[in-house]
Design a protein around this motif. Sequence first.
Motif, PDB file in Angstrom:
ATOM      1  N   PHE A  87       0.986  -1.196  -0.470  1.00  0.00           N
ATOM      2  CA  PHE A  87       0.262   0.178   0.189  1.00  0.00           C
ATOM      3  C   PHE A  87       0.752   0.754   0.122  1.00  0.00           C
ATOM      4  N   ARG A  88       0.144   2.230   0.236  1.00  0.00           N
ATOM      5  CA  ARG A  88       1.297   3.254  -0.071  1.00  0.00           C
ATOM      6  C   ARG A  88       0.400   5.032   0.188  1.00  0.00           C
ATOM      7  N   GLN A  89       1.208   5.648   1.284  1.00  0.00           N
ATOM      8  CA  GLN A  89       0.559   6.701   1.276  1.00  0.00           C
ATOM      9  C   GLN A  89       1.241   7.819   1.153  1.00  0.00           C
ATOM     10  N   ALA A  90       0.102   8.592   0.579  1.00  0.00           N
ATOM     11  CA  ALA A  90       0.943  10.571  -0.002  1.00  0.00           C
ATOM     12  C   ALA A  90       0.388  11.171   0.643  1.00  0.00           C
ATOM     13  N   PRO A  91       1.645  12.454   0.824  1.00  0.00           N
ATOM     14  CA  PRO A  91       1.029  13.155   1.571  1.00  0.00           C
ATOM     15  C   PRO A  91      -0.067  14.041   1.741  1.00  0.00           C
ATOM     16  N   GLY A  92      -1.208  14.175   2.483  1.00  0.00           N
ATOM     17  CA  GLY A  92      -2.220  14.724   2.341  1.00  0.00           C
ATOM     18  C   GLY A  92      -3.024  13.352   2.075  1.00  0.00           C
ATOM     19  N   LYS A  93      -3.362  13.082   1.993  1.00  0.00           N
ATOM     20  CA  LYS A  93      -3.719  11.176   1.138  1.00  0.00           C
ATOM     21  C   LYS A  93      -4.083  10.609   2.235  1.00  0.00           C
ATOM     22  N   GLU A  94      -5.790   9.553   1.703  1.00  0.00           N
ATOM     23  CA  GLU A  94      -5.538   8.272   2.420  1.00  0.00           C
ATOM     24  C   GLU A  94      -4.632   7.476   1.902  1.00  0.00           C
ATOM     25  N   ARG A  95      -4.117   5.925   2.222  1.00  0.00           N
ATOM     26  CA  ARG A  95      -3.601   5.260   1.937  1.00  0.00           C
ATOM     27  C   ARG A  95      -4.782   4.279   1.265  1.00  0.00           C
ATOM     28  N   GLU A  96      -3.537   3.768   0.442  1.00  0.00           N
ATOM     29  CA  GLU A  96      -3.795   3.670  -0.829  1.00  0.00           C
ATOM     30  C   GLU A  96      -3.500   2.028  -1.335  1.00  0.00           C
ATOM     31  N   PHE A  97      -4.060   1.187  -2.078  1.00  0.00           N
ATOM     32  CA  PHE A  97      -3.553  -0.323  -2.064  1.00  0.00           C
ATOM     33  C   PHE A  97      -2.649   0.024  -3.613  1.00  0.00           C
TER      34      PHE A  97
ATOM     35  N   ALA B  93       0.510  -8.032   5.891  1.00  0.00           N
ATOM     36  CA  ALA B  93       0.583  -8.865   5.409  1.00  0.00           C
ATOM     37  C   ALA B  93      -0.833  -9.476   6.130  1.00  0.00           C
ATOM     38  N   SER B  94      -1.184 -10.671   5.394  1.00  0.00           N
ATOM     39  CA  SER B  94      -2.766 -10.888   6.261  1.00  0.00           C
ATOM     40  C   SER B  94      -2.717 -12.491   6.270  1.00  0.00           C
ATOM     41  N   THR B  95      -3.488 -13.731   7.157  1.00  0.00           N
ATOM     42  CA  THR B  95      -3.396 -14.888   7.105  1.00  0.00           C
ATOM     43  C   THR B  95      -4.427 -15.265   7.040  1.00  0.00           C
ATOM     44  N   TYR B  96      -5.261 -14.767   6.507  1.00  0.00           N
ATOM     45  CA  TYR B  96      -6.670 -15.048   5.543  1.00  0.00           C
ATOM     46  C   TYR B  96      -6.951 -14.510   4.340  1.00  0.00           C
ATOM     47  N   TYR B  97      -6.450 -13.373   4.244  1.00  0.00           N
ATOM     48  CA  TYR B  97      -7.414 -12.443   2.684  1.00  0.00           C
ATOM     49  C   TYR B  97      -5.996 -11.639   2.177  1.00  0.00           C
ATOM     50  N   THR B  98      -5.903 -11.508   0.389  1.00  0.00           N
ATOM     51  CA  THR B  98      -5.482 -11.046  -1.200  1.00  0.00           C
ATOM     52  C   THR B  98      -6.295 -10.013  -1.408  1.00  0.00           C
ATOM     53  N   GLY B  99      -5.707  -9.241  -1.417  1.00  0.00           N
ATOM     54  CA  GLY B  99      -6.668  -7.436  -2.313  1.00  0.00           C
ATOM     55  C   GLY B  99      -6.808  -6.862  -1.588  1.00  0.00           C
ATOM     56  N   SER B 100      -7.196  -6.050  -1.904  1.00  0.00           N
ATOM     57  CA  SER B 100      -7.247  -4.752  -1.737  1.00  0.00           C
ATOM     58  C   SER B 100      -7.812  -3.722  -0.516  1.00  0.00           C
ATOM     59  N   TYR B 101      -8.547  -4.626  -0.255  1.00  0.00           N
ATOM     60  CA  TYR B 101      -9.452  -4.024   1.660  1.00  0.00           C
ATOM     61  C   TYR B 101      -8.041  -3.982   2.753  1.00  0.00           C
ATOM     62  N   ASP B 102      -7.785  -2.852   2.942  1.00  0.00           N
ATOM     63  CA  ASP B 102      -6.573  -2.836   4.095  1.00  0.00           C
ATOM     64  C   ASP B 102      -6.802  -2.916   5.470  1.00  0.00           C
ATOM     65  N   ARG B 103      -8.114  -3.080   5.711  1.00  0.00           N
ATOM     66  CA  ARG B 103      -8.515  -3.232   6.952  1.00  0.00           C
ATOM     67  C   ARG B 103      -8.512  -5.154   7.074  1.00  0.00           C
ATOM     68  N   ASN B 104      -8.163  -5.473   6.189  1.00  0.00           N
ATOM     69  CA  ASN B 104      -8.132  -7.357   5.894  1.00  0.00           C
ATOM     70  C   ASN B 104      -6.545  -7.449   6.232  1.00  0.00           C
ATOM     71  N   TYR B 105      -5.998  -6.799   6.638  1.00  0.00           N
ATOM     72  CA  TYR B 105      -4.656  -7.180   6.711  1.00  0.00           C
ATOM     73  C   TYR B 105      -3.742  -6.876   8.311  1.00  0.00           C
ATOM     74  N   ASN B 106      -3.535  -7.806   8.840  1.00  0.00           N
ATOM     75  CA  ASN B 106      -3.458  -7.659  10.390  1.00  0.00           C
ATOM     76  C   ASN B 106      -2.501  -7.134  10.611  1.00  0.00           C
ATOM     77  N   SER B 107      -0.989  -6.966   9.578  1.00  0.00           N
ATOM     78  CA  SER B 107       0.379  -7.062  10.145  1.00  0.00           C
ATOM     79  C   SER B 107       0.902  -5.709   9.424  1.00  0.00           C
ATOM     80  N   TRP B 108       1.471  -4.395   9.780  1.00  0.00           N
ATOM     81  CA  TRP B 108       2.058  -3.312   8.881  1.00  0.00           C
ATOM     82  C   TRP B 108       3.558  -2.915   9.306  1.00  0.00           C
ATOM     83  N   GLY B 109       4.255  -2.501   7.556  1.00  0.00           N
ATOM     84  CA  GLY B 109       5.611  -2.194   8.420  1.00  0.00           C
ATOM     85  C   GLY B 109       5.639  -1.529   8.596  1.00  0.00           C
ATOM     86  N   GLN B 110       7.519  -0.078   8.957  1.00  0.00           N
ATOM     87  CA  GLN B 110       6.539   1.167   9.343  1.00  0.00           C
ATOM     88  C   GLN B 110       6.474   1.809   7.562  1.00  0.00           C
ATOM     89  N   GLY B 111       7.378   1.575   6.701  1.00  0.00           N
ATOM     90  CA  GLY B 111       7.564   2.431   5.973  1.00  0.00           C
ATOM     91  C   GLY B 111       8.208   2.554   5.179  1.00  0.00           C
TER      92      GLY B 111
END
Length: 123
Positions: A37-47, A98-116
Amino acid sequence: QVQLVESGGGLVQAGGSLRLSCAPSVRTFSSYKMGWFRQAPGKEREFVAAISWSGGSTYYADSVKGRFTISRDNAKNTIYLQMNSLKPEDTAVYYCAASTYYTGSYDRNYNSWGQGTQVTVSS
């Protein structure tokens, strides 16, 4: 949760390339579905892109199709995002997830995130 460490960001001119890497801190990496995913300044995170546990299925945002490639090497416990033909609008902080159960664009289904990692594309 899984600890994720991204690397490979930097400054590049428009039209250039970068390859991002993400290394999860688990031995069972091959069972995880992964995404970028990515997040630009002033924008929401996007797939950006996602990949199944086997690497057999991949998904991309329309904005990066044909330019970015997501891949994984389960033997090396690493996923990659190869970014070609970069544009200034690709400038953002890129996150591995990373997700244990989901592959796709919905960020709330991912349960682990890096620092970016920051990617900056100059015009």
